[in-house]
Design a protein around this motif. Structure first.
Motif, PDB file in Angstrom:
ATOM      1  N   UNK A 531     -14.182 -52.944  14.081  1.00 28.36           N
ATOM      2  CA  UNK A 531     -12.767 -52.571  14.102  1.00 28.36           C
ATOM      3  C   UNK A 531     -12.022 -53.166  12.922  1.00 28.36           C
ATOM      4  N   UNK A 532     -12.331 -54.420  12.599  1.00 31.46           N
ATOM      5  CA  UNK A 532     -11.643 -55.095  11.499  1.00 31.46           C
ATOM      6  C   UNK A 532     -12.040 -54.483  10.165  1.00 31.46           C
ATOM      7  N   UNK A 533     -13.315 -54.134  10.017  1.00 34.91           N
ATOM      8  CA  UNK A 533     -13.751 -53.517   8.767  1.00 34.91           C
ATOM      9  C   UNK A 533     -13.063 -52.159   8.566  1.00 34.91           C
ATOM     10  N   UNK A 534     -12.891 -51.417   9.670  1.00 35.64           N
ATOM     11  CA  UNK A 534     -12.178 -50.139   9.592  1.00 35.64           C
ATOM     12  C   UNK A 534     -10.725 -50.363   9.190  1.00 35.64           C
ATOM     13  N   UNK A 535     -10.126 -51.443   9.698  1.00 35.50           N
ATOM     14  CA  UNK A 535      -8.747 -51.751   9.327  1.00 35.50           C
ATOM     15  C   UNK A 535      -8.647 -52.106   7.845  1.00 35.50           C
ATOM     16  N   UNK A 536      -9.629 -52.875   7.349  1.00 33.66           N
ATOM     17  CA  UNK A 536      -9.641 -53.200   5.919  1.00 33.66           C
ATOM     18  C   UNK A 536      -9.674 -51.929   5.082  1.00 33.66           C
ATOM     19  N   UNK A 537     -10.557 -51.010   5.461  1.00 38.91           N
ATOM     20  CA  UNK A 537     -10.697 -49.767   4.694  1.00 38.91           C
ATOM     21  C   UNK A 537      -9.436 -48.921   4.775  1.00 38.91           C
ATOM     22  N   UNK A 538      -8.817 -48.874   5.960  1.00 36.98           N
ATOM     23  CA  UNK A 538      -7.619 -48.045   6.141  1.00 36.98           C
ATOM     24  C   UNK A 538      -6.417 -48.614   5.398  1.00 36.98           C
ATOM     25  N   UNK A 539      -6.239 -49.937   5.455  1.00 38.66           N
ATOM     26  CA  UNK A 539      -5.061 -50.550   4.848  1.00 38.66           C
ATOM     27  C   UNK A 539      -5.175 -50.700   3.342  1.00 38.66           C
ATOM     28  N   UNK A 540      -6.373 -51.061   2.881  1.00 37.62           N
ATOM     29  CA  UNK A 540      -6.521 -51.362   1.461  1.00 37.62           C
ATOM     30  C   UNK A 540      -7.276 -50.289   0.684  1.00 37.62           C
TER      31      UNK A 540
END
Length: 634
Positions: A531-540
């Motif tokens: 989930x956190x890796x997906x957030x990294x990709x989505x935000x940055x």
């Protein structure tokens, strides 16, 4: 996007260029402006001394017209005074039964009644919150890379009603300037009063204020504003302000430089109406903004020339031949032009000096070796330090200590300054408009021993990193200076605003060096890494589009250890982090323990970033992060 447009009186006469550029820019951004029919003066600052009731009735009339004839539309008012007067009606009249009734009695003579149904917006509010920096960046065809702009807000959009920005530290122009590709000139005068109408009755007072503002704009290519009165005071009275201690600097409307970045020509934004933009100033801005003054150098070296403003607007094509010209300047990769390194005669900062010297040689930068003779040594002022001969003695000691490291540096300067160390380093950095400060983690031998035991950094480093207006690189061991200098960059983020600054800076450096970039986050045990890796990709991910070898990683455990482990795995030659990123105000935060522990134990330098910075490079990027290049023609 559709708005009821209230230009106001100034934009029809003395600030005509503001009106023209606002309409042109909003059209380019896809917003429709419908001019309020039969609008009248808002009263400006002249109505209130005559009649309080008139002061409210005049702007209320315009809002009542919008309410009846343009229902549902927000009012967009570019002029700061008009915006404030219109906003006052909603803030001070609506809801006050007696006053509201009296205003409507006046409006009744024109067959109008204002019920308080119209929202009043300023241009900056609309650009920032409706259009958005992302959309603006996508529309840029001729970026302002290399152009440093000083955002000047004035008073009326900030006080007494801080609707969309902070009165103490306004920032709403900064994302817009960056979206256009420009750099923000860091200063403390963005919210300082220009003197306003005091220029008529108490000119000496107003000129003192204008001179102070223009003096602080030293180093900026232009001051940009959204207030017609501020623009007039700062521009029309520059000659007198210069005699009062100010400097000459072009003063433009924000929408004029936006128009240039969006592909409009000078006539479309009416640059010819700006008094401060004489031929020399226009040439200076163009060479800084679009060619960084390298055209002549490149021509002399036979390595091609940069595209002109018009050619860049055509996506790198020349206007007549259609041939492409490749930009191959030997200074393409300049990132640091002025570097400060903190030093002591004891040599405890030798690793930091070695790194700074290598950067200075590589980038042909000017190096300032700076030692501050603090109060603890009894040197309170230069008048006591100079006659004692201590200044020259310390300079000679530093020269001898680091002479082998300074070999091959074209320009360096050794400074011995009395005072408080962090304050003097910061003062010098602002005076020289420094791109980078390099420091060791310790300033004294006992601090080195203490830090290795407790994981603490010297107080000078803490405070410099806390308030610096440029990145601070912490070096505690030898740094190998290779070509390319950076091949693998690691950025650690905790998703805070400060960490976002670090990610953006890392992206710029990765593009500059075509380096691999890894953005990582450390989670507590038990948290889903996916989930956190997906957030990294989505935000940055979107803002790092075009960065070669960009990847995201998530680790579980103690942040310092995991960051160091990731740096080892990725063979990082630079770690970028935001200092104490959980502290919301970067000027109140000390270096966070994670940054300190990484800096003290990492195998490569750690760069502390506490706000958005722009690289001083001559390259131009498209929206995918690709360099706009052109083939050379002879």
């Amino acid at each position: 996007m559709k708005y009821a447009y209230y230009p106001g009186c100034s934009l029809m006469e003395s600030a005509r260029e503001f009106d023209v550029s606002v309409r042109a820019v909003m059209d380019r951004l896809g917003a429709e402006l419908i001019e309020i029919p039969d609008w009248t003066c808002c009263g400006a600052s002249a109505a209130e001394p005559v009649s309080k009731l008139m002061n409210y009735a005049l702007p209320a009339r315009n809002l009542a017209i919008v309410q009846d004839e343009l229902p549902g539309l927000d009012v967009l008012a570019p002029c700061s005074a008009c915006y404030l007067n219109l906003l006052k009606v909603n803030r001070e009249v609506v809801g006050e039964r007696h006053l509201h009734g009296r205003v409507n009695e006046v409006l009744a003579a024109s067959g109008l009644t204002y019920r308080g149904e119209v929202n009043v917006r300023h241009l900056l509010d609309v650009l920032l919150n409706d259009v958005g920096a992302g959309i603006m960046a996508q529309k840029v065809t001729r970026g302002l890379e290399g152009m440093k702009l000083a955002p000047y807000y004035g008073c009326q959009i900030l006080r007494p009603y801080p609707v969309f920005d902070s009165p103490g530290r306004p920032t709403s122009m900064e994302p817009i300037i960056r979206a256009m590709g420009g750099q923000v000139h860091e200063w403390d005068c963005g919210n300082r009063c220009c003197g306003a109408s005091l220029m008529v009755g108490h000119r000496d007072v107003a000129l003192h204020s204008v001179a102070a503002i223009l003096d602080q704009a030293d180093g900026a290519d232009a001051v940009v504003t959204v207030c017609p009165l501020c623009q007039m005071n700062l521009e029309a009275y520059q000659g007198q302000a210069v005699r009062a201690g100010g400097r000459r600097v072009p003063v433009l409307y924000l929408t004029q430089v936006m128009g240039l970045a969006l592909g409009l020509d000078e006539e479309a934004v009416q640059l010819g109406k700006n008094l401060s933009l004489n031929a020399g100033a226009r040439h200076g801005i163009e060479t800084r903004a679009w060619s960084l003054g390298l055209q002549a150098e490149d021509a002399e070296s036979g390595q091609g020339v940069r595209a002109s403003p018009g050619q860049i607007g055509q996506t790198g094509q020349t206007g007549q031949t259609g041939q492409k010209r490749r930009v191959t300047s030997t200074r393409e990769r300049i990132m640091f032009k002025d570097i400060i390194v903190g030093v002591t005669p004891s040599g405890v900062d030798k690793c930091a000096v070695m790194a700074a010297a290598e950067f200075a040689r590589k980038f042909e930068a000017k190096l300032y070796l700076t030692h501050v003779a603090g109060m603890a040594q009894g040197w309170g002022s230069m008048e006591h330090l100079e006659p004692s001969g201590e200044t020259e003695r310390i300079k000679s000691q530093i020269e001898e200590m680091y002479s082998d490291l300074l070999s091959g540096i074209a320009e360096y300067q050794i400074n011995v300054i009395p005072g408080i160390p962090h304050a003097e380093i910061l003062r010098l950095a602002r005076k020289k408009n420094t791109d980078l400060i390099v420091m060791g983690p310790h300033t004294k031998e006992y601090e080195e021993k203490r830090s290795k035991m407790w994981g603490m950094a010297g107080s000078t480093l803490e405070r410099v990193s806390q308030k610096a207006r440029c990145p601070v690189m912490i070096v505690h061991k030898d740094v190998a200076c290779k070509d390319p200098l950076f091949e693998n960059i690691l950025v650690a983020t905790d998703f805070s605003d400060q960490a976002e600054c670090a990610v953006n800076y890392g992206g710029q450096m990765a593009r500059q060096y075509k380096a691999n970039l890894t953005v990582m986050h450390v989670v507590e045990p038990g948290v889903s890494a996916g989930d956190v890796e997906a957030r990294l990709a989505n935000e940055y991910g979107p803002r790092l589009d075009g960065v070669p070898g960009c990847s995201f990683g998530v680790c579980s455990g103690q942040p310092p250890m995991e960051i160091l482990r990731m740096a080892q795995q990725k063979r990082a030659d630079l770690i970028i982090m935001a200092h104490h990123s959980k502290e919301m105000d970067p000027e109140k935060a000390f270096l966070g323990s994670t940054v300190v522990q990484v800096a003290l134990n990492g195998a490569c330098p750690t760069m502390s970033v506490n706000r958005h910075f722009d690289l001083r490079c001559g390259l131009m990027y498209d929206q995918a992060g690709q360099v706009v290049q052109t083939e050379a023609t002879v």
